[in-house]
Scaffold this motif. Structure first.
Motif, PDB file in Angstrom:
ATOM      1  N   PRO A 110       0.823  -1.125  -0.087  1.00 48.57           N
ATOM      2  CA  PRO A 110      -0.146  -0.213   0.025  1.00 48.57           C
ATOM      3  C   PRO A 110       1.011   1.341  -0.036  1.00 48.57           C
ATOM      4  CG  PRO A 110       0.038  -1.166   2.207  1.00 48.57           C
ATOM      5  CD  PRO A 110       0.678  -1.963   1.368  1.00 48.57           C
ATOM      6  N   ILE A 111       0.439   2.192  -0.462  1.00 48.77           N
ATOM      7  CA  ILE A 111       1.157   3.705  -0.764  1.00 48.77           C
ATOM      8  C   ILE A 111       0.097   4.441   0.032  1.00 48.77           C
ATOM      9  CG2 ILE A 111       2.255   5.359  -2.104  1.00 48.77           C
ATOM     10  CD1 ILE A 111       2.688   3.540  -4.338  1.00 48.77           C
ATOM     11  N   LEU A 112       0.619   5.251   1.088  1.00 44.08           N
ATOM     12  CA  LEU A 112      -0.224   5.996   2.144  1.00 44.08           C
ATOM     13  C   LEU A 112       0.126   7.418   1.604  1.00 44.08           C
ATOM     14  CD1 LEU A 112       0.194   4.053   5.424  1.00 44.08           C
ATOM     15  CD2 LEU A 112      -1.152   3.529   3.695  1.00 44.08           C
ATOM     16  N   ASP A 113      -0.648   8.295   1.913  1.00 44.18           N
ATOM     17  CA  ASP A 113      -0.602   9.865   2.120  1.00 44.18           C
ATOM     18  C   ASP A 113      -0.114  10.018   3.496  1.00 44.18           C
ATOM     19  OD1 ASP A 113      -0.613  10.810  -0.535  1.00 44.18           O
ATOM     20  OD2 ASP A 113      -2.622  10.503  -0.723  1.00 44.18           O
ATOM     21  N   PRO A 114       0.563  11.099   3.739  1.00 46.82           N
ATOM     22  CA  PRO A 114       0.698  11.416   5.200  1.00 46.82           C
ATOM     23  C   PRO A 114      -0.135  11.565   6.249  1.00 46.82           C
ATOM     24  CG  PRO A 114       2.050  12.911   3.533  1.00 46.82           C
ATOM     25  CD  PRO A 114       0.948  12.298   3.015  1.00 46.82           C
TER      26      PRO A 114
ATOM     27  N   ASP B 221      -2.809   9.298   6.256  1.00 44.48           N
ATOM     28  CA  ASP B 221      -3.348   7.921   6.299  1.00 44.48           C
ATOM     29  C   ASP B 221      -2.841   7.309   7.687  1.00 44.48           C
ATOM     30  OD1 ASP B 221      -4.607   8.405   3.962  1.00 44.48           O
ATOM     31  OD2 ASP B 221      -3.199   7.274   2.783  1.00 44.48           O
TER      32      ASP B 221
END
Lengths: 404, 404
Positions: free
Chosen positions: A393-397, A399
């Protein structure tokens, strides 16, 4: 006492002998040359206990290495790699005493550093100023970097398909790097012509006698690290087979010195199913292999369709009651993941193949209950990042951590 | 004799003490905790000569490490990395006695293995079952793999820009890996929330006390490898700064044991010009650093805008009459090539920066004639292949070697 007990070179095929004080390549009969030492004399002057406290690199065995003067040693601190217990993985495959000799923990990240360190040091001692060699990647990287340290100019020819990182290693060393649209055998032909045309030193596998001496230190170290008690089985990923030849040579030298008394370990040549000339020869009871056409495997280091030293590899297997076994790419990649998740070691595909082989040989009963098994990992998995699939998974700050 | 002489934890800011037999994170005042040992007692029971013949890994110093029982040691054979003479490069920059401590020759290919080995071992001893941490890549790779070996579950959050190979290392270990569109500070916030929400062990830099103890073994080894004679200068690439804090702590412990008598080396924090908060603080004579906005550098491991242990790094510099210096990316990349072509070592960009710094400090006269200088290379260049540009001829099998 002499730094080296080197005495002569000899041909294992026609038994001709050669002077080790000048540059030698192959025997006139076409065979690789092997290095002899004055073991009878060394036996009276050196004991295992004398090694205690020596530097923890392969030069601790300098009496059994061919470099005559310490000033010619070209070292990046190679050798005395860890011999690690693999308890959880061993339990998983039913081998109680499973060990890994981890050749990823070495300069340039592969066991090729051993051959390069000793080969380049001896080349320097003999006055070599320029060398050339074909490579599947790791050997070229190691020889480029050690040659740079020695001040020797290196020309390297590598298949375009070889691991990218090894290309960068050659480039950063300042070597003269050429790529070829083809296999290592094509690279070998180009080097062969250049060696003749420009009168270069040919550092191709087994075309100079000293790389084996570097590789044999793996056998010396395994014996010393197990306190001179030998394992029952040693598994080795086999392309050119120099490591296996070297380990066999080391153990015989130790026996001659009286430092080991056990029966020699059964040596196992592990190959990829897509390139298994030694396995085929062994299954057919032959003493030489045939060229393996259209070879292919993710384990690039063992994609060697016909090894110059095949007869020496087969001799080592036959003489120790060993065997040869081929592993499919999907098997070894599956094993690579198990090794990392159970033991924390990210090994190269070639190294993973040896553990697959141990698993199969245990299942078939060839490895027996209670036996001690050493598997060679010949390099770091870091050099083959493309063998690992990553889907994360790639998160945003803002998240939240996905807990998996 | 006890395996470890661990006595207590203390806070370097408010001086509160803590029990090391239960899990501890930060001090209630927010400062990292440091580990104390019963050095007075150890001094009477252990001498440098007792180390001879011990295994060549960092556990040879187990009395000065926090793990109380050998059965809890989680090891991949880390430590006792080579200390290499860099004669040709040293001559090139006018430093007669230049050494490289090569932390590329270690499991996972970076010095982070030291902190992970000791941190994970102690976590296992204290019963930790699940840990979480943010990382710029190498630390996450090391902690993932050591946690796998220990049977501890790891959640790792890493910037999408971190080196790709470290992503693969985490993935192959079976860790719960998450990427973040942001910097390590963003990853840290996500981990902080998760630690609270799921009651995880926080393995963030300096938020647990034992990673420093692993890193300090670099200082112990440098001293032992130089036969307990200290160098004049040690240069260290500084992001979180734990290695520098650790080396300083190690040298003070050795002085207290009476194993070293020289003046401590001048410690140099080397940063990238694109992220140099410690350099700025040192130039301004401050004891804390400020957050460095919009930080950027190819030396990803030292892209740390604000380190939790900044005050400890600055203390180590001030107390040893050291300094802090910033290096431009193009300077360190140029130095990386020189190191490979002159010395045969393919170092990481962070490591290259320390040699650039040595060159500048020698040119300015800060490093004096005849001084002995040790530069830390914190990882293998193999992990950063994109830092090397490769432009080479591609041949067909019938072509001739380009001699360059």
């Amino acid at each position: 006492m002499s730094f080296s007990f080197l005495s002569q070179l000899h041909c294992p095929k026609c038994h001709e002998t050669y002077n080790p004080d000048v540059i030698q390549q192959l025997c006139t009969c076409g065979s690789p040359l092997l290095v002899d030492y004055d073991l009878a004399s060394l036996k009276t002057q050196l004991k295992p206990a004398d090694l205690v406290g020596r530097p923890s690199n392969l030069w601790r065995y300098h009496e059994l290495l061919p470099v005559k003067s310490p000033e010619h040693v070209v070292s990046l601190g190679e050798g005395m790699t860890p011999l690690l217990p693999m308890s959880r993985l061993g339990k998983d495959m039913g081998i109680e005493h499973l060990w890994m000799k981890d050749e990823g923990i070495i300069p340039t990240g592969s066991f090729k550093a051993r051959g390069a360190a000793v080969g380049v040091s001896k080349a320097k001692e003999l006055g070599v100023e320029e060398l050339a060699m074909p490579t599947n990647g790791n050997a070229g990287a190691a020889w480029s970097l050690y040659a740079a340290r020695a001040g020797i100019r290196a020309s390297i020819v590598m298949p375009v398909g070889a691991p990218l990182i090894t290309r960068n290693e050659c480039a950063v060393s300042g070597a003269n790097l050429n790529l070829v649209n083809g296999l290592i055998s094509d690279a070998g032909k180009i080097v062969g012509h250049a060696v003749k045309a420009f009168d270069l030193f040919d550092a191709s596998t087994l075309k100079e006698p000293y790389r084996i001496e570097g590789k044999k230190t793996m056998g010396l170290e395994i014996a010393e690290q197990l306190d001179w008690k030998l394992p029952d089985v040693i598994l080795y990923p086999t392309g050119g087979g120099v490591g296996l030849i070297g380990i066999y040579k080391a153990l015989r030298e130790l026996a001659e010195l009286g430092w080991i008394e056990d029966k020699l370990p059964r040596l196992v040549a592990v190959q990829a199913a897509g390139c298994a000339p030694i396995v085929k020869a062994w299954e057919e009871g032959k003493t030489d292999s045939e060229f393996w056409a259209d070879s292919t495997t993710v384990a690039f280091g063992i994609n060697v369709p016909k090894a110059l030293g095949d007869f020496l590899v087969l001799e080592a297997i036959y003489k120790t009651d060993g065997c040869a076994i081929a592993i499919e790419d999907d098997e070894l990649l599956e094993e690579q993941k198990k090794i990392a998740s159970m033991e924390g070691a990210f090994v190269c595909p070639e190294g993973a193949a040896t553990f697959s082989a141990a698993r199969k040989l245990r299942a078939s009963g060839w490895i027996k209950d209670g036996e001690t098994v050493v598997a060679l990992n010949t390099g770091s998995g870091i050099k083959y990042p493309e063998t690992v699939k990553v889907e994360v998974p790639i998160l945003d700050p803002q998240d939240t951590l996905q807990r998996g």
